[in-house]
Design a protein around this motif. Structure first.
Motif, mmCIF file in Angstrom:
data_model
loop_
_atom_site.group_PDB
_atom_site.id
_atom_site.type_symbol
_atom_site.label_atom_id
_atom_site.label_comp_id
_atom_site.label_asym_id
_atom_site.label_seq_id
_atom_site.Cartn_x
_atom_site.Cartn_y
_atom_site.Cartn_z
ATOM 1 N N ILE A 167 56.513 25.586 32.520
ATOM 2 C CA ILE A 167 55.915 26.645 33.518
ATOM 3 C C ILE A 167 55.589 27.551 33.104
ATOM 4 C CG2 ILE A 167 55.336 27.270 36.266
ATOM 5 C CD1 ILE A 167 55.417 24.184 35.475
ATOM 6 N N HIS A 168 53.352 27.992 32.710
ATOM 7 C CA HIS A 168 53.906 29.236 32.372
ATOM 8 C C HIS A 168 53.787 29.869 33.823
ATOM 9 C CE1 HIS A 168 51.409 32.171 30.090
ATOM 10 N NE2 HIS A 168 50.271 32.231 30.968
ATOM 11 N N GLN A 169 53.013 29.286 34.638
ATOM 12 C CA GLN A 169 52.350 29.925 35.679
ATOM 13 C C GLN A 169 52.540 28.576 36.704
ATOM 14 O OE1 GLN A 169 48.392 31.394 37.310
ATOM 15 N NE2 GLN A 169 48.590 33.171 35.835
ATOM 16 N N SER A 170 53.121 29.365 38.080
ATOM 17 C CA SER A 170 53.103 28.145 39.216
ATOM 18 C C SER A 170 52.555 29.062 40.529
ATOM 19 C CB SER A 170 54.251 27.506 39.203
ATOM 20 O OG SER A 170 55.195 28.041 40.512
ATOM 21 N N ARG A 171 51.191 28.314 41.123
ATOM 22 C CA ARG A 171 50.825 28.932 43.128
ATOM 23 C C ARG A 171 50.695 27.762 43.057
ATOM 24 N NH1 ARG A 171 47.167 29.781 39.170
ATOM 25 N NH2 ARG A 171 44.895 29.668 39.833
ATOM 26 N N ILE A 172 50.018 28.864 44.624
ATOM 27 C CA ILE A 172 49.644 28.054 45.446
ATOM 28 C C ILE A 172 48.649 28.526 46.047
ATOM 29 C CG2 ILE A 172 49.782 26.634 47.995
ATOM 30 C CD1 ILE A 172 52.850 26.615 47.943
ATOM 31 N N ASN A 173 47.604 28.356 45.986
ATOM 32 C CA ASN A 173 45.668 28.949 46.493
ATOM 33 C C ASN A 173 45.880 28.127 47.821
ATOM 34 O OD1 ASN A 173 45.894 30.243 43.416
ATOM 35 N ND2 ASN A 173 45.214 28.600 42.763
ATOM 36 N N PHE A 174 45.104 29.826 48.068
ATOM 37 C CA PHE A 174 45.029 28.870 49.993
ATOM 38 C C PHE A 174 43.305 29.626 49.800
ATOM 39 C CE2 PHE A 174 49.359 29.930 49.747
ATOM 40 C CZ PHE A 174 49.704 28.871 50.587
ATOM 41 N N LYS A 175 42.494 28.459 50.184
ATOM 42 C CA LYS A 175 40.636 29.826 49.540
ATOM 43 C C LYS A 175 40.499 29.559 51.207
ATOM 44 C CE LYS A 175 36.560 29.464 47.330
ATOM 45 N NZ LYS A 175 36.113 29.308 46.072
ATOM 46 N N PRO A 176 40.615 30.971 51.795
ATOM 47 C CA PRO A 176 40.291 30.633 53.156
ATOM 48 C C PRO A 176 38.681 29.771 53.700
ATOM 49 C CG PRO A 176 39.996 32.476 52.747
ATOM 50 C CD PRO A 176 40.750 31.754 51.456
ATOM 51 N N GLY A 177 38.631 29.212 54.902
ATOM 52 C CA GLY A 177 37.601 29.190 55.447
ATOM 53 C C GLY A 177 36.915 30.169 55.628
ATOM 54 N N PHE A 178 35.213 30.356 55.640
ATOM 55 C CA PHE A 178 34.279 31.096 56.124
ATOM 56 C C PHE A 178 34.259 32.492 54.896
ATOM 57 C CE2 PHE A 178 35.610 29.945 60.348
ATOM 58 C CZ PHE A 178 34.619 29.217 60.818
ATOM 59 N N LYS A 179 34.891 33.159 54.007
ATOM 60 C CA LYS A 179 35.104 34.019 53.692
ATOM 61 C C LYS A 179 35.809 33.731 52.516
ATOM 62 C CE LYS A 179 39.086 36.137 56.223
ATOM 63 N NZ LYS A 179 38.509 34.708 57.559
ATOM 64 N N GLY A 180 35.902 32.229 51.606
ATOM 65 C CA GLY A 180 36.712 32.005 50.077
ATOM 66 C C GLY A 180 35.172 32.801 49.459
ATOM 67 N N ARG A 181 35.686 34.019 48.820
ATOM 68 C CA ARG A 181 35.022 34.056 47.585
ATOM 69 C C ARG A 181 35.070 33.610 46.223
ATOM 70 N NH1 ARG A 181 35.349 40.821 46.823
ATOM 71 N NH2 ARG A 181 33.657 39.718 45.225
ATOM 72 N N ASP A 182 33.607 33.402 45.337
ATOM 73 C CA ASP A 182 33.224 32.667 44.036
ATOM 74 C C ASP A 182 34.004 33.397 43.288
ATOM 75 O OD1 ASP A 182 32.217 34.790 44.297
ATOM 76 O OD2 ASP A 182 29.663 34.303 44.411
ATOM 77 N N PHE A 183 34.831 32.695 42.281
ATOM 78 C CA PHE A 183 35.511 32.854 40.812
ATOM 79 C C PHE A 183 34.533 32.754 39.884
ATOM 80 C CE2 PHE A 183 39.828 34.766 41.517
ATOM 81 C CZ PHE A 183 39.587 34.963 39.696
ATOM 82 N N TYR A 184 34.547 33.334 38.590
ATOM 83 C CA TYR A 184 33.425 33.465 38.206
ATOM 84 C C TYR A 184 33.839 32.595 36.523
ATOM 85 C CZ TYR A 184 29.303 34.213 35.818
ATOM 86 O OH TYR A 184 28.134 34.156 34.663
ATOM 87 N N TRP A 185 32.577 32.151 36.358
ATOM 88 C CA TRP A 185 33.200 30.815 35.103
ATOM 89 C C TRP A 185 34.333 31.762 34.646
ATOM 90 C CZ3 TRP A 185 31.557 26.245 35.754
ATOM 91 C CH2 TRP A 185 29.893 26.159 36.622
ATOM 92 N N HIS A 186 35.395 30.678 33.746
ATOM 93 C CA HIS A 186 36.200 31.053 32.345
ATOM 94 C C HIS A 186 36.814 29.870 32.270
ATOM 95 C CE1 HIS A 186 38.189 30.886 35.895
ATOM 96 N NE2 HIS A 186 39.637 31.226 35.773
ATOM 97 N N SER A 187 37.588 30.761 30.948
ATOM 98 C CA SER A 187 38.586 29.773 30.343
ATOM 99 C C SER A 187 39.678 30.584 30.418
ATOM 100 C CB SER A 187 38.170 29.720 28.872
ATOM 101 O OG SER A 187 39.422 29.863 27.759
ATOM 102 N N ASP A 188 40.256 29.927 30.955
ATOM 103 C CA ASP A 188 42.018 30.583 31.697
ATOM 104 C C ASP A 188 42.887 30.930 29.897
ATOM 105 O OD1 ASP A 188 41.836 29.883 34.300
ATOM 106 O OD2 ASP A 188 42.836 27.700 33.567
ATOM 107 N N PHE A 189 42.722 30.147 29.248
ATOM 108 C CA PHE A 189 43.305 30.523 27.956
ATOM 109 C C PHE A 189 43.083 31.602 27.152
ATOM 110 C CE2 PHE A 189 43.605 30.332 23.123
ATOM 111 C CZ PHE A 189 44.821 30.833 22.901
#
Lengths: 309, 309
Positions: free
Chosen positions: A132-154
């Motif tokens: 595992i390089h990275q692990s996470r749980i993401n909670f994108k909340p309702g009403f105020k979840g922000r956008d996340f711009y285009w990217h390559s993780d690598f």
């Protein structure tokens, strides 16, 4: 413990954060490292090779998913009670946005990362054992979840973590329905076969900013326009329990979420044990262990029934 | 010129911006003012009455749309060359975001507002002659189009413009494809039958802020959750030339747009000549004429072929 194996590349094929203009170079690594039979059929392998992603509507039984969901709820509630080093909270509301490194300290998440239904697919694609390089749980909340711009993780993992080559992938397990309203993951199919060299320097401690909103290591608009003109966009919609695998270099992003529906996912990033991290290519200090694991434990596939845990 | 006809309501049924909590009251006005035969079939009228919106894939020929599009391109290009009182630009990039009041100074837009295919439907719904309360062309740019939070237009028009009753509607003509990626209009069907009294004061010159991002006159999350739980969300997707009519009190919003596809629309807000503006109910000065017309010209339906203009 696997020892770091420097790749002795004289010229870094994936140099980025340049002073000149953003531009595209060829990917020099394979997408599939082992075309042997396995969990994935030849058609599925071929789809992944071509498009850079693969979606399963259900790898787990609904009973297992219920169990996983209720466990994540507990984790979230516990995390809300204390200031954790591994959590990212919304700046204003202090609402929990991400919980990192869960595979390391939580036994259910650790088991999930090793589940043969997932790890079997991972090993088939990267052609070796994984960690595992990275692990996470993401909670994108309702009403105020922000956008996340285009990217390559690598691009980030290479420049900021020192991941030498493209031999890694993400696995996302949906904890909520992903629909057209709550800012689902959008990917540019086949974009993983090109590498976008990005312009600009890496600010010190960039991760403190970039985990909230990414400004460094993003392609310019002309390149994105061309990529999307050529390949289109696919949004990963699906019900609770749907599982998406995607290549480390697949261009992706997500729009904001003003709907009341939160969008939560478990993320595991798997890297090949033959692709160990070097010094970050941006020349700065490495990011913390909970963002990019530098002392990995190779994973062993296990047959797990989450109803029994 | 039609004279203002005060409605002599002793108690304002749509008071908002209160000091207490946001809450829901009943709409006291009809949705359809004239159920007579007209352009809309009984089924279409009934759909609009129930859901608060109606979408047409094409009211104009593709040839006409081409003509309209090229005219809007010229307008945009001209507006880019000068500082116009009627334009709203992005704070940082100076990119044009909206062009207001176009029906007033542009002959093609003036004609479009009177086109019988549109105005015929408007008159059937509001049951009287109409005038333009507000007109604008919206350019939601690709890559950086911001989200727009849930709101009822009427709440603002009532409190900040003094529109007494719900007898108005919006007509949106798509100048670009609206798809799942570029932040299409999202509506809560049937939400127009309730009125959400919002909490909070109205800041002076609120429109300078609210045209970019709305913070005043927005319902709280619990109310939105209930509304959406009951009625769901519909997103208005369609190709160039699709036309959406929606009630002045329909709750709507849109997510951000990181896709390269811009989302542009012509907006006409029609109000009944029997529903003339009063003094703003928030007690502040009226907004400028190009945002809320106070000296209206009643419109007369015309048969127009945009290929000939």
């Amino acid at each position: 413990m696997i020892q770091s194996q420097p790749l002795h590349v004289d010229v870094d094929p994936y140099h980025s954060r340049v002073t000149g203009a953003s531009h595209i170079v060829e990917r020099v690594d394979p997408v599939i490292y082992k075309n042997n039979p396995g969990i994935l059929s030849p058609e599925q392998l071929s789809f992944y090779e071509k498009n850079g992603y693969l979606v399963f509507n259900s790898l787990f039984s609904s009973q297992e998913m219920k169990h996983i969901l209720s466990h994540v709820d507990e984790l979230k509630s516990d995390a809300g009670k204390q200031e954790l080093a591994y959590s990212v909270v919304e700046p204003h509301s202090r609402e929990l946005r991400s919980l990192f490194h869960t595979h390391d300290y939580d036994s259910l998440l650790k088991s999930l990362a090793c589940d043969q239904r997932i790890l079997g697919i991972v090993e088939q694609i990267i052609g070796s054992q994984a960690y595992i390089h990275q692990s996470r749980i993401n909670f994108k909340p309702g009403f105020k979840g922000r956008d996340f711009y285009w990217h390559s993780d690598f691009e980030t993992w290479h420049m900021e973590d020192g991941m030498p080559r493209m031999r890694a992938l993400s696995c996302s397990i949906a904890l909520t329905e992903n629909n057209e309203f709550n800012g689902p993951l959008m990917v540019i199919p086949a974009s993983h076969k090109k590498y976008v060299v990005c312009a600009g320097d890496t600010p010190r401690d960039n991760y403190k900013q970039s985990l909230r909103q990414q400004y460094t290591g993003v392609p310019d608009e002309a390149i994105l326009t061309n990529l999307i003109h050529e390949h289109g966009i696919i949004s990963s919609k699906g019900s609770i329990g749907s599982v998406t695998f995607f290549d480390c270099n697949l261009m992706h992003g997500s729009n904001s979420n003003i709907s009341p529906f939160p969008r939560s996912n478990i993320f595991f990033v798997y890297n090949s044990v033959e692709n160990m991290l070097q010094k970050p290519y941006c020349g700065l200090e490495a990011r913390p262990e909970y963002i990019a694991v530098r002392k990995p434990v190779p994973l062993t596939k296990r047959k797990i029934n989450f109803n029994d845990i």
